[in-house]
Design a protein around this motif. Structure first.
Motif, mmCIF file in Angstrom:
data_model
loop_
_atom_site.group_PDB
_atom_site.id
_atom_site.type_symbol
_atom_site.label_atom_id
_atom_site.label_comp_id
_atom_site.label_asym_id
_atom_site.label_seq_id
_atom_site.Cartn_x
_atom_site.Cartn_y
_atom_site.Cartn_z
ATOM 1 N N LEU A 17 -2.520 5.330 6.262
ATOM 2 C CA LEU A 17 -1.426 5.097 5.330
ATOM 3 C C LEU A 17 -0.573 6.351 5.165
ATOM 4 N N SER A 33 0.830 -1.215 0.000
ATOM 5 C CA SER A 33 0.000 0.000 0.000
ATOM 6 C C SER A 33 0.860 1.258 0.000
ATOM 7 N N GLU A 34 1.940 1.237 0.773
ATOM 8 C CA GLU A 34 2.839 2.387 0.800
ATOM 9 C C GLU A 34 3.468 2.597 -0.586
#
Length: 148
Positions: A79, A44-45
């Protein structure tokens, strides 16, 4: 679940979808492991940094970023918080609309993304090649590659 015509999906539709999901899960798992091991970041990063890098000015509204990476609003907020803590991105208020919040990539975030790009590409290609050699996934991989 129904098809566009309103009919239930056929057994072949279901089997095809199951193959797509199996392929997706396998590739995502391999990408996530490699990015974590080699670059200390999650999938996700990586995807958030990729989307921010692609944005012309290096920034996206939080909701746009959430849509791009397939996360909900609260998940993308967490996030971006992780990216901020690592020095890869930060939150900025919209000057015209104080309710609007942007995620903005930093120079260090761009460097981390660039460093991880080759790992992502290498692992993705390898995972698809491996899956493409398996009889149950070969047609699915071939179809995906031919549609690109």
């Amino acid at each position: 679940m129904t098809t566009p015509s309103g009919a239930p999906p056929t057994a072949s539709d279901r089997a095809m979808w199951d193959r797509v999901l199996a392929l997706h899960a396998r590739v995502e798992r391999l990408l996530g492991r490699a990015l974590q091991r080699r670059h200390g970041m999650g999938l996700s990063e990586y995807r958030a940094l990729e989307e921010l890098s692609r944005a012309g000015d290096g920034e996206l509204r939080m909701q746009e970023l959430a849509d791009c990476v397939g996360l909900g609003q609260s998940s993308v907020t967490r996030l971006v918080g992780r990216l901020d803590a690592a020095g890869y991105a930060y939150k900025d208020l919209c000057p015209d609309d104080k309710r609007g919040v942007y995620a903005v990539i930093t120079a260090e975030g761009r460097q981390r993304y660039e460093a991880a790009r080759s790992t992502y590409a290498e692992v993705l290609s390898s995972a698809l090649n491996t899956a493409g050699a398996e009889p149950e996934l070969a047609r699915t991989v071939q179809s995906l590659r031919n549609s690109a």
